[in-house]
Motif scaffolding. Structure first.
Motif, PDB file in Angstrom:
ATOM      1  N   THR A 160       0.855  -1.185   0.000  1.00 43.54           N
ATOM      2  CA  THR A 160       0.000   0.000   0.000  1.00 43.54           C
ATOM      3  C   THR A 160       0.891   1.234   0.000  1.00 43.54           C
ATOM      4  O   THR A 160       2.011   1.203   0.514  1.00 43.54           O
ATOM      5  N   ASP A 161       0.370   2.305  -0.561  1.00 46.47           N
ATOM      6  CA  ASP A 161       1.167   3.519  -0.686  1.00 46.47           C
ATOM      7  C   ASP A 161       0.222   4.707  -0.689  1.00 46.47           C
ATOM      8  O   ASP A 161      -0.825   4.685  -1.334  1.00 46.47           O
ATOM      9  N   MET A 162       0.588   5.763   0.043  1.00 47.46           N
ATOM     10  CA  MET A 162      -0.262   6.939   0.147  1.00 47.46           C
ATOM     11  C   MET A 162       0.008   7.895  -1.013  1.00 47.46           C
ATOM     12  O   MET A 162       1.160   8.236  -1.298  1.00 47.46           O
ATOM     13  N   ARG A 163      -1.047   8.318  -1.672  1.00 48.75           N
ATOM     14  CA  ARG A 163      -0.910   9.227  -2.808  1.00 48.75           C
ATOM     15  C   ARG A 163      -0.501  10.634  -2.326  1.00 48.75           C
ATOM     16  O   ARG A 163      -1.053  11.156  -1.377  1.00 48.75           O
ATOM     17  N   GLY A 164       0.488  11.201  -3.017  1.00 51.85           N
ATOM     18  CA  GLY A 164       0.892  12.576  -2.748  1.00 51.85           C
ATOM     19  C   GLY A 164       1.616  12.788  -1.442  1.00 51.85           C
ATOM     20  O   GLY A 164       1.747  13.924  -0.986  1.00 51.85           O
ATOM     21  N   PHE A 165       2.142  11.711  -0.836  1.00 53.51           N
ATOM     22  CA  PHE A 165       2.774  11.848   0.478  1.00 53.51           C
ATOM     23  C   PHE A 165       4.019  12.731   0.407  1.00 53.51           C
ATOM     24  O   PHE A 165       4.218  13.628   1.227  1.00 53.51           O
ATOM     25  N   GLU A 193      -1.453   5.123   9.970  1.00 54.95           N
ATOM     26  CA  GLU A 193      -1.313   3.845  10.674  1.00 54.95           C
ATOM     27  C   GLU A 193      -2.546   3.532  11.507  1.00 54.95           C
ATOM     28  O   GLU A 193      -2.988   2.373  11.581  1.00 54.95           O
ATOM     29  N   LYS A 194      -3.132   4.547  12.150  1.00 52.35           N
ATOM     30  CA  LYS A 194      -4.315   4.327  12.979  1.00 52.35           C
ATOM     31  C   LYS A 194      -5.483   3.790  12.152  1.00 52.35           C
ATOM     32  O   LYS A 194      -6.270   2.965  12.624  1.00 52.35           O
ATOM     33  N   LEU A 195      -5.573   4.212  10.902  1.00 53.56           N
ATOM     34  CA  LEU A 195      -6.679   3.786  10.054  1.00 53.56           C
ATOM     35  C   LEU A 195      -6.434   2.420   9.420  1.00 53.56           C
ATOM     36  O   LEU A 195      -7.368   1.633   9.250  1.00 53.56           O
ATOM     37  N   LEU A 196      -5.179   2.124   9.068  1.00 59.19           N
ATOM     38  CA  LEU A 196      -4.920   0.901   8.294  1.00 59.19           C
ATOM     39  C   LEU A 196      -4.552  -0.308   9.134  1.00 59.19           C
ATOM     40  O   LEU A 196      -4.948  -1.444   8.807  1.00 59.19           O
ATOM     41  N   LEU A 197      -3.782  -0.119  10.206  1.00 65.47           N
ATOM     42  CA  LEU A 197      -3.304  -1.272  10.970  1.00 65.47           C
ATOM     43  C   LEU A 197      -4.435  -2.151  11.504  1.00 65.47           C
ATOM     44  O   LEU A 197      -4.339  -3.392  11.446  1.00 65.47           O
ATOM     45  N   PRO A 198      -5.534  -1.590  12.037  1.00 63.82           N
ATOM     46  CA  PRO A 198      -6.627  -2.462  12.500  1.00 63.82           C
ATOM     47  C   PRO A 198      -7.243  -3.285  11.380  1.00 63.82           C
ATOM     48  O   PRO A 198      -7.708  -4.408  11.617  1.00 63.82           O
ATOM     49  N   VAL A 199      -7.243  -2.760  10.159  1.00 62.65           N
ATOM     50  CA  VAL A 199      -7.809  -3.507   9.034  1.00 62.65           C
ATOM     51  C   VAL A 199      -6.902  -4.690   8.686  1.00 62.65           C
ATOM     52  O   VAL A 199      -7.367  -5.799   8.439  1.00 62.65           O
ATOM     53  N   PHE A 200      -5.590  -4.456   8.665  1.00 61.03           N
ATOM     54  CA  PHE A 200      -4.659  -5.562   8.415  1.00 61.03           C
ATOM     55  C   PHE A 200      -4.873  -6.683   9.435  1.00 61.03           C
ATOM     56  O   PHE A 200      -4.955  -7.863   9.080  1.00 61.03           O
ATOM     57  N   ARG A 201      -4.942  -6.295  10.714  1.00 58.78           N
ATOM     58  CA  ARG A 201      -5.084  -7.300  11.770  1.00 58.78           C
ATOM     59  C   ARG A 201      -6.387  -8.071  11.618  1.00 58.78           C
ATOM     60  O   ARG A 201      -6.419  -9.294  11.812  1.00 58.78           O
ATOM     61  N   HIS A 202      -7.464  -7.379  11.270  1.00 57.98           N
ATOM     62  CA  HIS A 202      -8.770  -8.034  11.190  1.00 57.98           C
ATOM     63  C   HIS A 202      -8.785  -9.124  10.119  1.00 57.98           C
ATOM     64  O   HIS A 202      -9.450 -10.150  10.285  1.00 57.98           O
ATOM     65  N   PHE A 203      -8.044  -8.908   9.048  1.00 60.56           N
ATOM     66  CA  PHE A 203      -8.037  -9.889   7.959  1.00 60.56           C
ATOM     67  C   PHE A 203      -6.796 -10.785   8.006  1.00 60.56           C
ATOM     68  O   PHE A 203      -6.394 -11.343   6.993  1.00 60.56           O
ATOM     69  N   ALA A 204      -6.237 -10.929   9.202  1.00 57.27           N
ATOM     70  CA  ALA A 204      -5.114 -11.841   9.435  1.00 57.27           C
ATOM     71  C   ALA A 204      -3.898 -11.497   8.583  1.00 57.27           C
ATOM     72  O   ALA A 204      -3.137 -12.372   8.177  1.00 57.27           O
ATOM     73  N   LEU A 208       4.156  -3.120   3.625  1.00 55.08           N
ATOM     74  CA  LEU A 208       4.281  -4.426   2.982  1.00 55.08           C
ATOM     75  C   LEU A 208       3.641  -5.428   3.929  1.00 55.08           C
ATOM     76  O   LEU A 208       4.087  -5.591   5.071  1.00 55.08           O
ATOM     77  N   VAL A 209       2.570  -6.094   3.470  1.00 50.96           N
ATOM     78  CA  VAL A 209       1.772  -6.977   4.315  1.00 50.96           C
ATOM     79  C   VAL A 209       1.625  -8.325   3.608  1.00 50.96           C
ATOM     80  O   VAL A 209       1.493  -8.377   2.380  1.00 50.96           O
ATOM     81  N   ILE A 210       1.646  -9.414   4.374  1.00 50.92           N
ATOM     82  CA  ILE A 210       1.475 -10.745   3.790  1.00 50.92           C
ATOM     83  C   ILE A 210       0.229 -11.417   4.368  1.00 50.92           C
ATOM     84  O   ILE A 210      -0.150 -11.175   5.512  1.00 50.92           O
ATOM     85  N   ALA A 264      -6.699 -11.113   1.461  1.00 50.57           N
ATOM     86  CA  ALA A 264      -5.899  -9.967   1.043  1.00 50.57           C
ATOM     87  C   ALA A 264      -6.745  -8.980   0.231  1.00 50.57           C
ATOM     88  O   ALA A 264      -6.693  -7.768   0.449  1.00 50.57           O
ATOM     89  N   VAL A 265      -7.537  -9.518  -0.710  1.00 49.98           N
ATOM     90  CA  VAL A 265      -8.373  -8.646  -1.542  1.00 49.98           C
ATOM     91  C   VAL A 265      -9.448  -7.964  -0.703  1.00 49.98           C
ATOM     92  O   VAL A 265      -9.690  -6.756  -0.823  1.00 49.98           O
ATOM     93  N   LEU A 266     -10.103  -8.726   0.185  1.00 50.08           N
ATOM     94  CA  LEU A 266     -11.134  -8.135   1.046  1.00 50.08           C
ATOM     95  C   LEU A 266     -10.537  -7.091   1.977  1.00 50.08           C
ATOM     96  O   LEU A 266     -11.165  -6.068   2.267  1.00 50.08           O
ATOM     97  N   CYS A 267      -9.319  -7.326   2.432  1.00 49.86           N
ATOM     98  CA  CYS A 267      -8.637  -6.344   3.266  1.00 49.86           C
ATOM     99  C   CYS A 267      -8.418  -5.048   2.475  1.00 49.86           C
ATOM    100  O   CYS A 267      -8.649  -3.950   2.986  1.00 49.86           O
ATOM    101  N   GLY A 268      -7.990  -5.187   1.213  1.00 49.70           N
ATOM    102  CA  GLY A 268      -7.797  -4.007   0.384  1.00 49.70           C
ATOM    103  C   GLY A 268      -9.080  -3.220   0.192  1.00 49.70           C
ATOM    104  O   GLY A 268      -9.090  -1.986   0.266  1.00 49.70           O
ATOM    105  N   VAL A 269     -10.183  -3.944  -0.036  1.00 51.73           N
ATOM    106  CA  VAL A 269     -11.473  -3.273  -0.219  1.00 51.73           C
ATOM    107  C   VAL A 269     -11.894  -2.578   1.079  1.00 51.73           C
ATOM    108  O   VAL A 269     -12.420  -1.456   1.065  1.00 51.73           O
ATOM    109  N   ALA A 270     -11.691  -3.251   2.217  1.00 51.91           N
ATOM    110  CA  ALA A 270     -12.050  -2.657   3.509  1.00 51.91           C
ATOM    111  C   ALA A 270     -11.212  -1.399   3.776  1.00 51.91           C
ATOM    112  O   ALA A 270     -11.708  -0.423   4.339  1.00 51.91           O
ATOM    113  N   ILE A 271      -9.948  -1.420   3.375  1.00 51.53           N
ATOM    114  CA  ILE A 271      -9.098  -0.230   3.527  1.00 51.53           C
ATOM    115  C   ILE A 271      -9.710   0.955   2.783  1.00 51.53           C
ATOM    116  O   ILE A 271      -9.810   2.071   3.314  1.00 51.53           O
TER     117      ILE A 271
END
Length: 530
Positions: free
Chosen positions: A11-16, A36-47, A59-61, A68-75
């Protein structure tokens, strides 16, 4: 070192970079913390396991490509909710790219070509979208995350083209309605309910789970009693057997045989989720197999027959627009020269509100050399809401159309209009760069853009480009431009450069006529030859 088959997400933030370079260190720290506050809980929820962070990138595995795809959509849903309420300078847009494959997992890091491909894919992904490769598409549960094929892309350092897909973000679909209902933002970050890993099935309270386990045990006891008494065999046995046999066929690439094996079990158990998923993999696998062999028309006819005879496969009708695009491209390539555009126009009429198939057809036709059809299809795909802001379209219109000769051709006019409508900022940026470093055709196109916006440009570069490109019609256009110039000094300068161009302009074919006509007009415009 351990080799594992994993799904790798970047994942990468646009215009950072631009935002942080223009702000303070405290501002940069706050932006990363919010990210990080917005994305880290989503990563954890989808293992998902965060391997490392690089500034604004993760970089997430994942063990499961579907997760992985559902995690991306949830993000993207989390960020959509965040951006709807956040001030403009606190809004975040993120690109998500996913690839699957055998990676080396060592020293708390991952290595290998699948990681490199995921990184390259992130480089072309659009902000707000979830891109993934064919390896993810073939192994994920497609029912849970509808997708659209973007086409093949070639990446630096990767010796073979990669077929790319993206999640179809339809706010009216079941997936996105569930996301909106079950993802809620709080001051501490997103709270996600009823979206467990490996699917969208609701997570039940423990006392319901207890009841379910009790019921399952009772059912097993009843089955055992019946079995002991010579009663009927459990209904799950043939399904389990079918699953095992079909998995083997799918692994071997025998998709058609796998679907035939599933016909009986599907008729007996039409609601069985595992069987439906296997059928989906078989259908998509066989269709993809035919497409790779250049048999898109056969794939479309086969899928139409299968849906007619097995209505349970109706959900795979979403493949028809893509197949229609491929069949249309085949028709265009084999059509008589005097009717080559007819299939394209008919194809566009069949999809009046869906730009995705038009975009796919354009990408397939790029390699054919005729710039009119890809440019025409890209324009209509953008007008219908597909791939707006797509870098691939921008690269094609500027690199393959505006940087090629014959800038008076209708294709150039259409490209100019498309860029002005859908890429206003990128259009001007390209024009300035092309004016300084582009070839003759690009300089001519850049001049037109800058003149349209009444912005300064290098006259000498422009008129020299006209001569180098040997474009008589463009030289004809130079006269009205010169006549409209009100500044005497600039007018004399432009006329002098134009005279130099005319003096060395080729005197063959009809170009001599153009040269003579311009030479005749120059004295009238106040710049007689010395």
């Amino acid at each position: 070192m351990v080799s594992r088959h994993l799904s790798v997400m970047f994942t990468d933030m646009r215009g950072f970079t631009a935002r942080t370079s223009a702000g303070s260190r405290a501002r940069m720290t706050a932006l990363i913390a919010q990210h990080e506050k917005l994305l880290l809980p989503v990563f954890r929820h989808f293992a998902g396991k965060v391997v490392k962070t690089i500034g604004d990138a993760f970089l997430v595995i994942f063990d499961s490509p579907t997760d992985a795809v559902l995690c991306g959509v949830a993000i993207q849903e989390v960020l959509r909710q965040h951006n709807a309420k956040a001030p403009e300078d606190e809004r975040l847009e993120v690109r998500v790219a996913i690839n699957s494959g055998e990676v080396d997992h060592r020293d708390n890091d991952v290595y290998g070509e699948p990681v490199n491909i995921a990184a390259r894919l992130e480089g072309i992904a659009e902000a707000g979208e979830v891109y993934f490769t064919e390896s993810v598409y073939l192994s994920m549960n497609k029912r849970e995350a509808p997708s659209t094929e973007i086409g093949e892309r070639t990446f630096q350092g990767i010796p073979h083209p990669i077929r790319v897909y993206k999640v179809t973000q339809d706010p009216h679909s079941e997936l996105f309605q569930q996301l909106a209902q079950n993802i809620h933002l709080t001051d501490q970050g997103p709270v996600i309910r009823h979206l467990g890993p490996l699917g969208l099935a609701p997570k039940r309270n423990w006392w319901w789970v207890g009841l379910g386990v009790g019921a399952a045990i009772a059912a097993l006891v009843a089955v055992a009693v019946l079995w002991d008494r010579g009663g009927p065999a459990p209904a799950t046995k043939p399904v389990a057997t079918a699953n095992s046999a079909v998995e083997t066929l799918l692994t071997e690439g025998n998709f058609h045989a796998a679907l035939q094996q599933l016909q009986g079990p599907l008729q007996a158990n039409p609601t069985d989720t595992a069987l439906r998923e296997l059928a989906g993999r078989a259908v998509n696998g066989y269709v993809d197999q035919l497409v790779k062999q250049g048999r898109a028309s056969e794939a479309m006819q086969w899928l139409r027959n299968e849906i007619r005879t097995q209505p349970i496969l109706e959900r795979h009708a979403n493949r028809f627009p893509e197949l229609d695009a491929r069949v249309t491209v085949e028709r265009i390539r084999t059509a008589p020269r005097n009717s080559v555009y007819v299939p394209m126009y008919e194809f566009a009429d069949r999809h009046p509100r869906n730009g995705e198939p038009l975009y796919l057809a354009a990408t397939l036709l790029e390699k054919d050399g005729d710039t009119f059809m890809p440019a025409w299809l890209y324009e209509r795909a953008l007008d219908r809401g597909s791939h707006r802001g797509d870098a691939q379209v921008l690269r094609y219109l500027t690199g393959q159309v505006l940087s090629k000769p014959l800038s008076y051709h209708p294709t150039h006019k259409a490209a100019h209009a498309t860029l002005k409508k859908h890429y206003p900022a990128e259009r001007l940026r390209w024009a300035r760069e092309a004016m300084a470093n582009g070839n003759a055709a690009a300089v001519i196109s850049a001049w037109q853009i800058l003149a349209d916006e009444k912005l300064p440009a290098n006259e000498r570069s422009y008129y020299e480009a006209l001569g180098n490109a040997a474009q008589g019609k463009e030289l004809d256009r130079a006269l009205p431009t010169l006549a409209a110039e009100t500044n005497p000094a600039r007018r004399r300068h432009q006329a002098a450069v134009l005279q130099e161009t005319v003096d060395r302009y080729p005197a063959y074919y009809n170009y001599g006529n153009v040269r003579d006509r311009i030479a005749k007009e120059l004295p009238r415009l106040g710049a007689p030859k010395q």
